[in-house]
Design a protein around this motif. Structure first.
Motif, PDB file in Angstrom:
ATOM      1  N   ALA A 134      -2.509   8.849 -11.287  1.00 48.94           N
ATOM      2  CA  ALA A 134      -2.252   7.842 -10.254  1.00 48.94           C
ATOM      3  C   ALA A 134      -3.168   6.649 -10.466  1.00 48.94           C
ATOM      4  O   ALA A 134      -4.377   6.803 -10.630  1.00 48.94           O
ATOM      5  CB  ALA A 134      -2.487   8.436  -8.876  1.00 48.94           C
ATOM      6  N   ASP A 135      -2.604   5.472 -10.481  1.00 40.19           N
ATOM      7  CA  ASP A 135      -3.380   4.240 -10.591  1.00 40.19           C
ATOM      8  C   ASP A 135      -4.207   4.071  -9.319  1.00 40.19           C
ATOM      9  O   ASP A 135      -3.639   3.926  -8.239  1.00 40.19           O
ATOM     10  CB  ASP A 135      -2.416   3.069 -10.770  1.00 40.19           C
ATOM     11  N   PRO A 136      -5.539   4.088  -9.388  1.00 46.67           N
ATOM     12  CA  PRO A 136      -6.348   3.992  -8.168  1.00 46.67           C
ATOM     13  C   PRO A 136      -6.068   2.722  -7.372  1.00 46.67           C
ATOM     14  O   PRO A 136      -6.210   2.694  -6.159  1.00 46.67           O
ATOM     15  CB  PRO A 136      -7.786   4.012  -8.700  1.00 46.67           C
ATOM     16  N   ALA A 137      -5.675   1.640  -8.041  1.00 46.36           N
ATOM     17  CA  ALA A 137      -5.445   0.386  -7.323  1.00 46.36           C
ATOM     18  C   ALA A 137      -4.134   0.390  -6.562  1.00 46.36           C
ATOM     19  O   ALA A 137      -4.012  -0.214  -5.510  1.00 46.36           O
ATOM     20  CB  ALA A 137      -5.457  -0.776  -8.308  1.00 46.36           C
ATOM     21  N   GLY A 138      -3.129   1.084  -7.098  1.00 48.75           N
ATOM     22  CA  GLY A 138      -1.821   1.083  -6.463  1.00 48.75           C
ATOM     23  C   GLY A 138      -1.276  -0.322  -6.372  1.00 48.75           C
ATOM     24  O   GLY A 138      -1.569  -1.192  -7.190  1.00 48.75           O
ATOM     25  N   ALA A 139      -0.471  -0.590  -5.349  1.00 47.62           N
ATOM     26  CA  ALA A 139       0.061  -1.914  -5.100  1.00 47.62           C
ATOM     27  C   ALA A 139      -0.506  -2.411  -3.785  1.00 47.62           C
ATOM     28  O   ALA A 139      -0.211  -1.865  -2.728  1.00 47.62           O
ATOM     29  CB  ALA A 139       1.584  -1.874  -5.042  1.00 47.62           C
ATOM     30  N   ALA A 140      -1.365  -3.428  -3.834  1.00 42.68           N
ATOM     31  CA  ALA A 140      -2.000  -3.932  -2.625  1.00 42.68           C
ATOM     32  C   ALA A 140      -0.990  -4.725  -1.808  1.00 42.68           C
ATOM     33  O   ALA A 140      -0.310  -5.611  -2.331  1.00 42.68           O
ATOM     34  CB  ALA A 140      -3.190  -4.810  -2.983  1.00 42.68           C
ATOM     35  N   VAL A 141      -0.895  -4.408  -0.526  1.00 39.58           N
ATOM     36  CA  VAL A 141       0.042  -5.119   0.347  1.00 39.58           C
ATOM     37  C   VAL A 141      -0.680  -5.875   1.451  1.00 39.58           C
ATOM     38  O   VAL A 141      -0.095  -6.722   2.121  1.00 39.58           O
ATOM     39  CB  VAL A 141       1.088  -4.167   0.963  1.00 39.58           C
ATOM     40  N   ALA A 142      -1.965  -5.587   1.658  1.00 45.44           N
ATOM     41  CA  ALA A 142      -2.816  -6.258   2.637  1.00 45.44           C
ATOM     42  C   ALA A 142      -4.235  -5.801   2.353  1.00 45.44           C
ATOM     43  O   ALA A 142      -4.438  -4.814   1.634  1.00 45.44           O
ATOM     44  CB  ALA A 142      -2.404  -5.905   4.068  1.00 45.44           C
ATOM     45  N   PRO A 143      -5.244  -6.472   2.873  1.00 44.37           N
ATOM     46  CA  PRO A 143      -6.620  -6.006   2.658  1.00 44.37           C
ATOM     47  C   PRO A 143      -6.797  -4.568   3.127  1.00 44.37           C
ATOM     48  O   PRO A 143      -6.570  -4.241   4.286  1.00 44.37           O
ATOM     49  CB  PRO A 143      -7.437  -6.975   3.519  1.00 44.37           C
ATOM     50  N   GLY A 144      -7.167  -3.702   2.198  1.00 43.23           N
ATOM     51  CA  GLY A 144      -7.382  -2.306   2.535  1.00 43.23           C
ATOM     52  C   GLY A 144      -6.129  -1.466   2.598  1.00 43.23           C
ATOM     53  O   GLY A 144      -6.195  -0.293   2.992  1.00 43.23           O
ATOM     54  N   VAL A 145      -4.974  -2.001   2.211  1.00 46.64           N
ATOM     55  CA  VAL A 145      -3.711  -1.269   2.308  1.00 46.64           C
ATOM     56  C   VAL A 145      -3.017  -1.274   0.947  1.00 46.64           C
ATOM     57  O   VAL A 145      -2.816  -2.329   0.340  1.00 46.64           O
ATOM     58  CB  VAL A 145      -2.762  -1.901   3.346  1.00 46.64           C
ATOM     59  N   THR A 146      -2.672  -0.088   0.442  1.00 42.30           N
ATOM     60  CA  THR A 146      -1.921   0.030  -0.798  1.00 42.30           C
ATOM     61  C   THR A 146      -0.672   0.863  -0.570  1.00 42.30           C
ATOM     62  O   THR A 146      -0.622   1.712   0.323  1.00 42.30           O
ATOM     63  CB  THR A 146      -2.767   0.680  -1.916  1.00 42.30           C
ATOM     64  N   TYR A 147       0.316   0.610  -1.403  1.00 42.20           N
ATOM     65  CA  TYR A 147       1.590   1.332  -1.325  1.00 42.20           C
ATOM     66  C   TYR A 147       1.866   1.986  -2.664  1.00 42.20           C
ATOM     67  O   TYR A 147       1.755   1.355  -3.717  1.00 42.20           O
ATOM     68  CB  TYR A 147       2.713   0.363  -0.966  1.00 42.20           C
ATOM     69  N   ARG A 148       2.207   3.276  -2.625  1.00 37.67           N
ATOM     70  CA  ARG A 148       2.557   4.011  -3.837  1.00 37.67           C
ATOM     71  C   ARG A 148       3.770   4.887  -3.563  1.00 37.67           C
ATOM     72  O   ARG A 148       4.028   5.261  -2.422  1.00 37.67           O
ATOM     73  CB  ARG A 148       1.404   4.906  -4.307  1.00 37.67           C
ATOM     74  N   VAL A 149       4.463   5.245  -4.632  1.00 41.15           N
ATOM     75  CA  VAL A 149       5.571   6.204  -4.562  1.00 41.15           C
ATOM     76  C   VAL A 149       5.241   7.362  -5.498  1.00 41.15           C
ATOM     77  O   VAL A 149       4.861   7.143  -6.647  1.00 41.15           O
ATOM     78  CB  VAL A 149       6.899   5.555  -4.958  1.00 41.15           C
ATOM     79  N   TYR A 150       5.366   8.580  -4.978  1.00 42.79           N
ATOM     80  CA  TYR A 150       5.063   9.775  -5.763  1.00 42.79           C
ATOM     81  C   TYR A 150       6.312  10.632  -5.894  1.00 42.79           C
ATOM     82  O   TYR A 150       6.997  10.900  -4.904  1.00 42.79           O
ATOM     83  CB  TYR A 150       3.977  10.621  -5.082  1.00 42.79           C
TER      84      TYR A 150
END
Length: 391
Positions: free
Chosen positions: A22-38
């Motif tokens: 899993a990419d630790p950065a993921g997809a940033a959508v707001a400060p402190g918020v990331t979105y991932r699909v597993y």
């Protein structure tokens, strides 16, 4: 500035192994918020999990209750989120979705468990036997909630409603679609305008038990009884008015009250000054890193959940995909394991099936879009949800 959403898919087996690649950065959508699909390998087939990871240690985002302004009302998650200008959201508690056992009694759409919005106690929990949704795990209760405390931390808890009148009558419910037998409950403007008939149906052990005709209502305004009725009413309740509805023994106590009598309702400190800024119902499935004993490991469904870690300062909002390839879903036991593998220490199951929905406001957009595929083909109207808000 938020960058465009990208989808990262990783694969995880629910065998106790941790997630990998899993990419630790993921997809940033707001400060402190990331979105991932597993992508997840369940015992009965593949599942896909949409996950929003939220860091609450900073001042930029917060969680709150999404709801349509009335307890007995429903709307799609996207509409709830857009109306309250939320960045993202998922569906919430199980609810009174249908009413087949009591002809002529409408389904209220009200949630089963407690709810708190902006520090206001909106409603209490119906008796456990009157809940809709799967059976509760052993040792848990329909009074279970997940919420944000006054300290800004997310935690799992139970919330009770209690109030009394100066006549000594104990009130056992607040804006609930079902009341315990022999009790009385309070209804306020937050209930909405739907009939209160369903509150006198079912029993403490059987949701399908007949409605009782032994009911009585008392309308209280400015500390005085203004009206009484032998049957549950309907229509909007003014903000300065409370309706007390009793069934069986509760009704008999209320019949002693007549118009013109002074009546004071005393709410418990926990209701007047809730220890939560926001809370809603469901049930716990993971505590202190361990799945609860006795979780169902056979029934599979598309599901929604929230995971909590870092002392309540990090949450995972999770919604499974309901597209045909993934519609088998996961068992509750598998869901608890998935939350643990994603790093959650505590986990809480919300409504699932056709209700499971995750929405997000994409950068540059003024409205949210649905990230997962609802299993019914379209969003289902729901009574509440968890909203993610930018401060």
């Amino acid at each position: 500035m938020r960058r465009p959403i990208t989808v990262l898919t990783v694969c995880a087996a629910l065998t106790g192994a941790s997630l990998t690649n899993a990419d630790p950065a993921g997809a940033a959508v707001a400060p402190g918020v990331t979105y991932r699909v597993y992508d997840v390998r369940g015992a009965a087939g593949p599942a896909r999990a949409h996950v929003l990871s939220v860091d609450l240690t900073g001042p930029r985002v917060r969680l709150g209750l999404l709801y349509p302004g009335a307890v007995a009302a429903r709307a799609p998650v996207s509409r709830l989120a857009d109306a309250q200008r939320a960045l993202a959201g998922v569906n919430g508690d199980f609810f009174h979705i249908t009413e087949t056992q009591h002809p002529g009694v409408p389904a209220t759409g009200a949630s089963a468990g407690p709810a708190v919005a902006d520090g206001e106690f909106l409603k209490g929990a119906v008796p456990d036997a009157q809940r809709f949704g799967p059976a509760l795990p052993p040792g848990t209760s329909g009074r279970a909630v997940v919420g944000v405390g006054l300290d800004g931390r997310v935690r799992l808890d139970t919330l009770d409603f209690s109030a009394t009148t100066d006549t000594g009558l104990a009130l056992s419910g607040l804006n609930q679609y079902a009341l315990p037998e022999n009790s009385a409950g309070a209804y306020t403007s937050r209930w909405g305008d739907l009939p209160r008939t369903r509150a006198a149906c079912g029993s403490d052990t059987d949701r399908a038990a007949p409605c009782t005709s032994d009911t009585f209502e008392v309308t209280v305004r400015a500390g005085r009884v203004t009206a009484t009725s032998p049957t549950p009413g309907s229509g909007p309740i003014p903000p300065d008015t409370t309706v007390l509805l009793g069934r069986e023994a509760g009704a008999r106590r209320l019949r002693a009250l007549t118009p013109g009598r002074h009546l004071k309702i005393r709410y418990s400190l926990a209701v007047r000054h809730p220890s939560y800024r926001f809370a809603l119902g469901g049930y716990p499935i993971l505590t202190r890193g361990h799945p609860l004993p006795g979780l169902n490991d056979t029934a599979r469904a598309v599901r929604t959940a929230i995971g909590v870690s870092n002392g309540g300062r990090r949450v995972l909002l999770l919604a499974l995909d309901g597209s045909p390839h993934y519609r088998t879903g996961l068992t509750i036991a598998e869901l608890a394991s998935l939350l643990r593998d994603l790093g959650a220490r505590d986990g809480f199951s919300l409504d699932g099936g056709g209700s499971t929905t995750m929405v997000l406001r994409q950068p540059g957009h003024t409205t949210t879009t649905v990230l997962n595929h609802p299993s019914g083909g379209a969003e289902r109207p729901v009574p509440n949800g968890i909203g993610l808000f930018e401060r």
